[in-house]
Design an enzyme around this catalytic site. Structure first.
Site, short mmCIF file in Angstrom:
data_model
loop_
_atom_site.label_atom_id
_atom_site.label_comp_id
_atom_site.label_asym_id
_atom_site.label_seq_id
_atom_site.Cartn_x
_atom_site.Cartn_y
_atom_site.Cartn_z
N GLU A 13 45.05 33.83 41.66
CA GLU A 13 44.44 32.51 41.83
C GLU A 13 44.73 31.90 43.19
OE1 GLU A 13 42.41 30.84 39.86
OE2 GLU A 13 42.55 31.99 38.01
N ASP A 22 35.27 25.71 43.10
CA ASP A 22 35.40 27.14 42.82
C ASP A 22 34.05 27.83 43.02
OD1 ASP A 22 33.85 26.67 40.52
OD2 ASP A 22 35.51 26.99 39.13
#
Length: 170
Positions: A13, A22
């Site tokens: 991540e 994102d």
């Protein structure tokens, strides 16, 4: 060196203390923490403030930022949610309970990234994992939208399923 699920997820991540969008256009912060499914900036800021318990600070570019400890707290909660969602799902929990600890990390990683419902769409892969047919499961997983959308991460996770090692994270 990756030796725990926390290390694995931090590796995959990354950690960004400023709010960002994102790949799906959702506001995210910290270690892959989805702030909200509302794609509007002000709604994301309000949701973030509710989660951290105070007004968010802004950086020099007027972007919301959090501290490392706030990032860690959000991450701990997200990791707990992912693990509990596996344990509370009859299909996934049955498979998960019978895996070694390394392969359990791969399942948690997938659920952390995609959620239980999306992981459950991997019906054939999960059946093969349950049968401990690692190479066949890996081949099946490589033929997925997930693998095409996030190939670096998914190939590492698939390698963990196939080999039962964390060698892909070295």
């Amino acid at each position: 060196m990756v030796s725990s699920i926390k290390d694995m997820l931090k590796y995959d991540e990354g950690e960004k203390l400023e709010m960002y969008k994102d790949t799906e256009g959702y506001y995210t912060i910290g270690i892959g923490h989805l702030i909200t499914r509302i794609k509007e900036r002000n709604a994301a800021i309000l949701s973030l403030e509710e989660k951290i318990g105070h007004k968010v600070k802004m950086d020099s570019k007027n972007e919301p930022i959090i501290t490392s400890s706030e990032s860690e707290a959000l991450f701990e909660k997200d990791l707990s949610v992912a693990t509990k969602s596996i344990e509370s799902n009859p299909t996934l929990s049955t498979i998960y309970k019978n895996l070694d600890n390394i392969r359990k990390m791969a399942i948690i990683n997938m659920v952390f990234q995609m959620g239980v419902n999306n992981v459950l769409t991997f019906k054939m892969s999960l059946k093969l994992i349950e049968e401990k047919k690692w190479a066949e499961a890996a081949k099946e997983m490589k033929n997925s939208t997930w693998n095409h959308q996030t190939p670096n991460r998914s190939n590492r996770v698939i390698s963990v399923i196939e080999t039962g090692t964390l060698n892909a994270y070295k």
